[in-house]
Design a protein around this motif. Structure first.
Motif, PDB file in Angstrom:
ATOM      1  N   ASP A  61       8.327  39.716  -5.323  1.00  0.00           N
ATOM      2  CA  ASP A  61       8.222  41.048  -5.013  1.00  0.00           C
ATOM      3  C   ASP A  61       8.611  40.861  -3.217  1.00  0.00           C
ATOM      4  O   ASP A  61       9.358  41.700  -2.713  1.00  0.00           O
ATOM      5  N   LEU A  62       7.873  40.002  -2.633  1.00  0.00           N
ATOM      6  CA  LEU A  62       7.831  40.026  -1.207  1.00  0.00           C
ATOM      7  C   LEU A  62       9.571  39.514  -0.937  1.00  0.00           C
ATOM      8  O   LEU A  62      10.210  39.974   0.069  1.00  0.00           O
ATOM      9  N   PHE A  63      10.032  38.551  -1.616  1.00  0.00           N
ATOM     10  CA  PHE A  63      11.268  37.754  -1.453  1.00  0.00           C
ATOM     11  C   PHE A  63      12.486  39.128  -1.523  1.00  0.00           C
ATOM     12  O   PHE A  63      13.270  39.305  -0.648  1.00  0.00           O
ATOM     13  N   LYS A  64      12.227  39.752  -2.760  1.00  0.00           N
ATOM     14  CA  LYS A  64      13.347  40.957  -2.704  1.00  0.00           C
ATOM     15  C   LYS A  64      13.323  42.077  -1.775  1.00  0.00           C
ATOM     16  O   LYS A  64      14.312  42.341  -1.258  1.00  0.00           O
ATOM     17  N   LYS A  65      12.068  42.533  -1.379  1.00  0.00           N
ATOM     18  CA  LYS A  65      11.763  43.378  -0.509  1.00  0.00           C
ATOM     19  C   LYS A  65      12.094  43.301   1.051  1.00  0.00           C
ATOM     20  O   LYS A  65      12.673  43.854   1.825  1.00  0.00           O
ATOM     21  N   SER A  66      11.649  41.691   1.268  1.00  0.00           N
ATOM     22  CA  SER A  66      11.432  41.612   2.731  1.00  0.00           C
ATOM     23  C   SER A  66      12.440  40.428   3.187  1.00  0.00           C
ATOM     24  O   SER A  66      12.522  40.440   4.353  1.00  0.00           O
ATOM     25  N   ILE A  67      12.493  39.492   2.359  1.00  0.00           N
ATOM     26  CA  ILE A  67      13.345  38.227   2.702  1.00  0.00           C
ATOM     27  C   ILE A  67      14.587  38.382   2.560  1.00  0.00           C
ATOM     28  O   ILE A  67      15.407  37.896   3.402  1.00  0.00           O
ATOM     29  N   GLU A  68      15.190  38.872   1.482  1.00  0.00           N
ATOM     30  CA  GLU A  68      16.633  39.009   1.152  1.00  0.00           C
ATOM     31  C   GLU A  68      17.308  39.821   2.434  1.00  0.00           C
ATOM     32  O   GLU A  68      18.364  39.392   2.921  1.00  0.00           O
ATOM     33  N   PRO A  69      16.922  40.730   2.993  1.00  0.00           N
ATOM     34  CA  PRO A  69      17.286  41.588   4.056  1.00  0.00           C
ATOM     35  C   PRO A  69      17.527  40.635   5.460  1.00  0.00           C
ATOM     36  O   PRO A  69      18.334  40.635   5.953  1.00  0.00           O
ATOM     37  N   ILE A  70      16.473  39.618   5.343  1.00  0.00           N
ATOM     38  CA  ILE A  70      16.665  38.859   6.603  1.00  0.00           C
ATOM     39  C   ILE A  70      17.626  37.693   6.409  1.00  0.00           C
ATOM     40  O   ILE A  70      18.462  37.451   7.218  1.00  0.00           O
ATOM     41  N   LYS A 126      10.951  31.812  -2.381  1.00  0.00           N
ATOM     42  CA  LYS A 126      11.607  32.211  -3.595  1.00  0.00           C
ATOM     43  C   LYS A 126      10.899  31.767  -4.909  1.00  0.00           C
ATOM     44  O   LYS A 126      11.321  32.418  -5.945  1.00  0.00           O
ATOM     45  N   LYS A 127       9.635  31.493  -4.837  1.00  0.00           N
ATOM     46  CA  LYS A 127       8.789  31.066  -5.780  1.00  0.00           C
ATOM     47  C   LYS A 127       8.504  32.368  -6.517  1.00  0.00           C
ATOM     48  O   LYS A 127       8.407  33.421  -5.816  1.00  0.00           O
ATOM     49  N   GLN A 128       8.007  32.186  -7.789  1.00  0.00           N
ATOM     50  CA  GLN A 128       8.068  33.446  -8.738  1.00  0.00           C
ATOM     51  C   GLN A 128       6.832  34.084  -8.106  1.00  0.00           C
ATOM     52  O   GLN A 128       6.575  35.400  -8.106  1.00  0.00           O
ATOM     53  N   VAL A 129       5.777  33.617  -7.644  1.00  0.00           N
ATOM     54  CA  VAL A 129       4.519  34.362  -7.156  1.00  0.00           C
ATOM     55  C   VAL A 129       4.865  35.099  -5.963  1.00  0.00           C
ATOM     56  O   VAL A 129       4.246  36.205  -5.789  1.00  0.00           O
ATOM     57  N   TYR A 130       5.866  34.954  -5.184  1.00  0.00           N
ATOM     58  CA  TYR A 130       6.140  35.844  -4.022  1.00  0.00           C
ATOM     59  C   TYR A 130       7.491  36.673  -4.452  1.00  0.00           C
ATOM     60  O   TYR A 130       8.289  37.128  -3.488  1.00  0.00           O
ATOM     61  N   PHE A 169      -1.783  29.758   3.493  1.00  0.00           N
ATOM     62  CA  PHE A 169      -0.715  28.904   3.711  1.00  0.00           C
ATOM     63  C   PHE A 169       0.516  29.856   3.969  1.00  0.00           C
ATOM     64  O   PHE A 169       1.277  29.488   4.823  1.00  0.00           O
ATOM     65  N   LEU A 170       0.929  30.869   3.233  1.00  0.00           N
ATOM     66  CA  LEU A 170       1.742  31.826   3.653  1.00  0.00           C
ATOM     67  C   LEU A 170       1.656  32.488   4.829  1.00  0.00           C
ATOM     68  O   LEU A 170       2.633  32.817   5.613  1.00  0.00           O
TER      69      LEU A 170
END
Length: 500
Positions: A102-111, A96-100, A55-56
């Protein structure tokens, strides 16, 4: 010539005889460059650490595709991101869900931070560069074409109070135009390969963002044998071009995996399952450096790039750059399902008759071993085609009516009445499978996106849900490499995408 046109001598003479000059224009827009690198990093992270989260993976692919299309638009950045706001916000909410976390902080926030800036920009660097270019080069609107990969809302674009013709690249080629000036809104790697070898204008200009490679490179064939000064390159004969600019290759960035499984390891893994029950296949590398096993004894659906005609092709005849179309799940079963619909009430009876001889053959193989069965059929029953590989193929679900079926049934000790019933069933099933294959091809052809070639060029693949075949998703992928040798792997692992 392109697009099924009859030979156009005037166009051919212009394409291959007139001197052509190619120029490259670099657009400096730091936020677009940062966005492209951030999207590339996001793709890498998701594929490396969330490879089983289908899904992701799908949502990320869609999100990246929408965001990267900003490099092909003439809309101002604010309007573009507001237009796609709902999809972008949904992806941010998902990740932004808890399961992601690490991904959110590292790769999503910059975007998110980059898009926030671009949403406030009421300009477009493409449009700015185009305006400046037309003034500096004093380019007349007469016989000048601005080419895009996407449909433009209007037939003309007004720049500096002058209207210039805008056209999709595919339409331009199909019309057989040779122009004074052709301006590509994108780099050579963003467009089809043909635009890097055949030039439809006296002056060709590629406009591209600085983060992307924007140049052409001459072939270095035989450089170890012939001095570079003495090389003759007929593709670029009578063509001069600027040095251009280095950078990311658009297709390499978004359609190639960074890590690739060893083909040897892959084959070894699948061949270890149940050797005697495996079927013969070829291994194809498809878009994104993924893999797919193609059954040798089965035809596959292929899409013609120009006409979008879907037709069936023997796996032995499949070549590099063919567009393969197949169902996402149970690809082989679709033909069987449609064939059963054609046979109607007789389908079960015919299938049961066909299964009789396969069960008996499988029984003998389990009891005596495939090598012994092959020897008996060849020596005692004079079935010279009963090689081990063929026997494996006969036992598969895809096998319907081998050329030696009548003799094989006698060797398997079926009585005359049973032989008659089985041969009749095999004939009916084979006929129904052929009709089903044609029906599926015609149906899929009507459901294809008319912009398919551009989608494949940009993304490397195309996925769609069929309206006719309920709950069926189909993939179209380009064949990038296909094995010369064949292998034997479990039948249920064929025609499935295997991540590279």
């Amino acid at each position: 010539m392109h697009g099924h046109r009859r030979s156009n001598l005037d166009l051919a003479n212009k394409l291959y005889s007139l001197p052509i000059n190619i120029e490259f224009v670099k657009i400096e827009e730091s936020h677009i460059g940062s966005l492209i690198y951030a999207l590339k990093e996001l793709q890498t992270e998701v594929k490396a650490y969330y490879e089983h989260d289908q899904f992701l993976l799908e949502k990320t692919e869609t999100f990246v595709r929408v965001c990267r299309k900003v490099v092909g638009t003439l809309c101002n950045y604010s309007a573009y991101f507001k237009e796609n706001n709902d999809l972008i916000v949904k992806y941010f909410t998902l990740t932004k869900k808890q399961v992601y976390a690490d991904l959110f902080k590292k790769s999503i926030e910059p975007i998110i931070n980059i898009i926030k800036i671009l949403r406030k920009q009421e300009n477009n660097s493409y449009a700015d560069a185009l305006s400046q270019l037309l003034i500096e080069k004093q380019i007349s609107p007469n016989n000048t074409y601005i080419l895009t990969k996407k449909n433009f809302l209007n037939e003309y674009i007004e720049i500096n109070h002058t209207k210039y013709k805008v056209m999709r690249d595919k339409e331009f080629v199909s019309l057989g135009i040779f122009a004074d000036v052709v301006i590509f809104l994108g780099t050579p790697s963003y467009f089809s390969k043909k635009f890097s070898t055949i030039f439809h204008g006296n002056k060709i200009i590629f406009i591209g963002y600085s983060c992307f490679e924007n140049r052409l490179v001459k072939s270095k064939s035989f450089l170890n044998l012939i001095n570079d000064d003495h090389l003759i390159n007929t593709i670029y004969e009578n063509v001069t071009f600027e040095k251009g600019f280095p950078g990311l290759d658009f297709k390499e960035t978004f359609t190639k995996e960074t890590i690739k499984k060893s083909e040897k390891t892959l084959i070894s893994y699948f061949e270890n399952f149940s050797p005697e029950a495996n079927i013969e296949v070829k291994l194809a590398t498809i878009s994104h450096n993924d893999y797919i096993f193609l059954p040798i004894r089965q035809k596959v659906n292929v899409v013609d790039r120009d006409s979008l005609r879907v037709f069936q092709k023997e796996v032995e005849d499949v070549v590099v750059e063919d567009l393969l179309i197949f169902r996402e799940q149970n690809a082989s079963n679709l033909v069987r399902e449609e064939a059963d619909n054609i046979m109607g009430a007789n389908a079960n009876e015919y299938r049961e008759s066909l299964e009789k001889w396969k069960k008996r053959l499988r029984y003998h193989v389990r009891k005596k071993g495939i090598k012994a069965v092959s020897k008996i059929l060849i020596d005692r029953y004079k079935l010279s085609v009963a090689k081990e590989n063929n026997i494996k193929n006969w036992m598969s679900n895809q096998s319907i009516k081998p050329s030696c079926l009548s003799e094989l049934l006698k060797a398997l000790r079926f009585d005359p009445q049973e032989i008659k019933e089985i041969l009749n069933a095999a004939t009916e099933i084979r006929s129904a499978h052929i009709s089903a294959g044609h029906h599926i091809s015609r149906t899929l052809m009507n459901e294809l996106d008319k912009d398919l070639e551009n989608i494949i060029n940009e993304n490397g693949f195309y996925r769609f849900e069929s309206k006719k075949f309920e709950e069926s998703f189909f993939n179209i992928a380009e064949i990038e490499k296909i094995s010369d040798v064949t292998y034997f792997i479990p039948e249920n692992e064929t025609l499935k995408i295997i991540k590279g």
